[in-house]
Design an enzyme around this catalytic site. Structure first.
Site, PDB file in Angstrom:
ATOM      1  N   ILE A  29     -75.877  28.988   1.485  1.00 31.79           N
ATOM      2  CA  ILE A  29     -76.617  28.880  -0.007  1.00 31.79           C
ATOM      3  C   ILE A  29     -76.117  29.658  -1.092  1.00 31.79           C
ATOM      4  O   ILE A  29     -76.784  29.811  -2.084  1.00 31.79           O
ATOM      5  CB  ILE A  29     -78.124  29.374   0.505  1.00 31.79           C
ATOM      6  CG1 ILE A  29     -78.082  30.910   0.960  1.00 31.79           C
ATOM      7  CG2 ILE A  29     -78.918  28.529   1.570  1.00 31.79           C
ATOM      8  CD1 ILE A  29     -79.464  31.494   1.257  1.00 31.79           C
ATOM      9  N   GLY A  30     -74.906  30.406  -0.771  1.00 25.42           N
ATOM     10  CA  GLY A  30     -74.491  31.083  -1.641  1.00 25.42           C
ATOM     11  C   GLY A  30     -73.061  31.750  -1.550  1.00 25.42           C
ATOM     12  O   GLY A  30     -72.620  31.778  -0.470  1.00 25.42           O
ATOM     13  N   GLY A  32     -71.464  35.463  -2.351  1.00 24.53           N
ATOM     14  CA  GLY A  32     -71.466  36.864  -2.723  1.00 24.53           C
ATOM     15  C   GLY A  32     -70.095  37.414  -3.565  1.00 24.53           C
ATOM     16  O   GLY A  32     -68.944  36.419  -3.409  1.00 24.53           O
ATOM     17  N   VAL A  37     -72.838  33.717   2.006  1.00 19.46           N
ATOM     18  CA  VAL A  37     -74.481  33.860   2.178  1.00 19.46           C
ATOM     19  C   VAL A  37     -74.996  32.665   2.979  1.00 19.46           C
ATOM     20  O   VAL A  37     -74.932  31.398   2.404  1.00 19.46           O
ATOM     21  CB  VAL A  37     -75.287  34.148   1.081  1.00 19.46           C
ATOM     22  CG1 VAL A  37     -76.716  34.438   1.513  1.00 19.46           C
ATOM     23  CG2 VAL A  37     -74.700  35.520   0.315  1.00 19.46           C
ATOM     24  N   LYS A  52     -75.312  37.445   5.069  1.00 13.61           N
ATOM     25  CA  LYS A  52     -74.086  37.553   4.294  1.00 13.61           C
ATOM     26  C   LYS A  52     -72.847  37.924   5.228  1.00 13.61           C
ATOM     27  O   LYS A  52     -73.032  38.868   5.910  1.00 13.61           O
ATOM     28  CB  LYS A  52     -74.149  38.667   3.287  1.00 13.61           C
ATOM     29  CG  LYS A  52     -73.023  38.609   2.343  1.00 13.61           C
ATOM     30  CD  LYS A  52     -73.205  39.848   1.112  1.00 13.61           C
ATOM     31  CE  LYS A  52     -72.203  39.704   0.217  1.00 13.61           C
ATOM     32  NZ  LYS A  52     -72.801  40.792  -1.057  1.00 13.61           N
ATOM     33  N   ASP A 142     -72.871  44.775 -11.802  1.00  9.84           N
ATOM     34  CA  ASP A 142     -72.739  43.120 -11.832  1.00  9.84           C
ATOM     35  C   ASP A 142     -73.979  42.432 -12.045  1.00  9.84           C
ATOM     36  O   ASP A 142     -74.405  41.455 -11.418  1.00  9.84           O
ATOM     37  CB  ASP A 142     -71.969  42.629 -10.702  1.00  9.84           C
ATOM     38  CG  ASP A 142     -71.582  40.951 -10.816  1.00  9.84           C
ATOM     39  OD1 ASP A 142     -71.176  40.729 -11.856  1.00  9.84           O
ATOM     40  OD2 ASP A 142     -71.373  40.399  -9.580  1.00  9.84           O
TER      41      ASP A 142
END
Length: 479
Positions: A29-30, A32, A37, A52, A142
């Protein structure tokens, strides 16, 4: 790491199968800062989590350890929570809370920009969360809309501390990182910097992006971008309020020594206007007062209550600690659902509050329809009584439909009732006309029959030569 009851595995190295034994990986889904992730769910509780996946390499091992240390240290409702750490020879798996909603960037991209009231509600949560981080010696470095999750009710979760750092008061950092268009002037000067002041600059860029839909500093080359940042050259739209324009300038102060702290920002008048947002309490787990219902449920699963308590007291971030935390979170969500209605998906304007009827017309219609429904049901129950049954069907029909009639059209029922009376009168008149017509027809037929009989009698009298006018019928006794 502690496993199920009677099963304790020691040492930092676990087989990779341990992850699959506890969690079902669904999809990516992502991405990092240092790993992917994954979306997964916990097998025992069925709770959705984010995992993660960090690859242990010598060049990345230190920042990974820093991220793990940061996540262990934090406990704030607007910051993503860490549930469990599973470590193997090649990887570190961070089992994290799954943030609801979408990235702030997606919401702004969909709507163009946010109005001031909505931006204020989101912004104050970001400021409070990062002020909490600065108080415990953590900087993010960030902060950008991609790392800020917002759900449909407007609650914020800050994610991805992969570039974060542990700092002490007055400590200077030298590593330059983060998205270029969000970077503070210190990065372009290539000088040591205060991490808290960098977070303040990042938050200023995020606020500008929320209320305008654009970034304040844009350049086709790195040099051009750096010049604009160092000169503080950007335009603020005039339609924004005076207080909002002032706080943006305050945050985007080029000189870091004059740039405010987040505690200074929290006292700004713009954040004091209206209901600036909700700040929920930290759902910190008290290891000295554990929920007996959750402990009993975990005992049924096979966990030793003593192992569970030790895991929570020592913050081992193992399977018992993760299971307890996930069950407690489930219980908290159930309490929220019983006390509050389900959040409605937003329309064109993202994540408004449920109490705003202009943002949620469907929710407003539902609440206004309920009294009418209750009135209708109460009247329907009354019509079932023996008293109403004695008065026939017409009264029952009118009383049942009356609550549905709009209050501003009281004549509609009267018109319908008058039409019904007219129709009944017309039906009655038509029936009487039919009876009168049949009576007239009967009289005509009897007249014709009498005339025919009279004509027949006349013929007979002529044949017998008896005068008709002297012929009459008399009773028997009279003769």
């Amino acid at each position: 790491m502690c496993g199920l009851k009677g099963e304790v595995t020691a040492g930092p190295t676990l087989p990779y199968e341990t992850l699959g034994a506890q969690y079902v990986i669904l999809r990516t889904i992502g991405q990092g800062s240092y790993g992917q992730v994954k979306l997964a769910h916990h097998r025992l509780t069925g709770t959705a989590v984010a995992i993660k996946v960090l690859l242990k390499e010598r060049t990345q091992y230190y920042p990974i350890r820093t991220e793990v240390g940061i996540l262990k240290k934090m406990n704030h409702p607007n910051i993503i929570s860490l549930h469990q750490i599973i470590e193997t020879e090649q990887n570190i798996f961070l089992i994290l809370e799954l943030a609801d909603g979408r990235e702030l960037f997606d919401w702004i991209e969909k709507s163009g920009h946010l109005h001031e009231g909505l931006a204020r509600k989101i912004f104050i949560q970001i400021v409070h969360a990062m002020s909490y981080c600065h108080d415990i010696g953590i900087v993010h470095r960030d902060l950008k809309p991609d790392n800020i999750m917002v759900d449909a009710s407007g609650k914020v979760k800050i994610v991805d501390f992969g570039l974060g750092a542990l700092v002490t008061p007055g400590m200077k950092l030298s590593e330059h990182c983060g998205a270029l268009r969000f970077c503070a002037p210190e990065f372009f000067l290539n000088q040591p910097y205060d991490g808290t002041k960098v977070d303040t600059w990042n938050i200023g860029v995020v606020l500008y992006f929320m209320v305008t839909g654009d970034l304040p500093f844009v350049g086709t080359t790195l040099k051009e971008l750096g010049n604009q940042v160092l000169l503080g050259r950007y335009a603020i739209p005039r339609h924004l309020s005076k207080e909002l324009r002032e706080i943006i300038r305050y945050l985007l102060t080029v000189n870091p020594t004059e740039r405010p702290t987040l505690k200074d920002i929290m006292t700004h008048p713009w954040l004091k206007q209206g209901n600036a947002g909700f700040l929920s309490h930290c759902d910190k787990i008290d290891s000295s007062h554990l929920d007996p219902a959750i402990i009993a449920a975990m005992a049924d699963m096979g966990f030793d209550p003593c192992v569970v308590q030790k895991s929570l007291v020592d913050k081992l971030y193992n399977e018992p600690m993760a299971t307890y935390g996930l069950l407690k979170r489930q219980a908290g969500k159930q309490d929220d659902h019983t006390s509050q209605p389900e959040p409605v998906q937003p329309g064109l304007t993202p994540f408004p509050t449920l109490t705003d009827p202009t943002s949620f017309p469907s929710y407003r219609e539902q609440t206004t329809d309920r009294p009418a429904i209750r009135a209708f049901l109460s009247l329907s129950s009354k019509t079932d009584s023996s008293k109403d049954k004695e008065h026939g069907g017409q009264r029952l029909r009118r009383s049942a439909t009356a609550p549905i009639m709009p209050p501003h059209c009281p004549q509609k029922r009267i018109i319908i009732f008058s039409d019904e009376r007219v129709n009944n009168r017309r039906q009655h008149n038509s029936t009487m006309d039919s009876i009168r017509g049949a009576y007239r027809s009967w009289k005509r037929w009897t007249g014709r029959i009498g005339a025919s009989l009279l004509q027949l009698c006349c013929c007979c009298c002529c044949c017998c030569c008896i005068p008709l006018k002297n012929n009459r019928v008399v009773p028997q006794m009279e003769a």
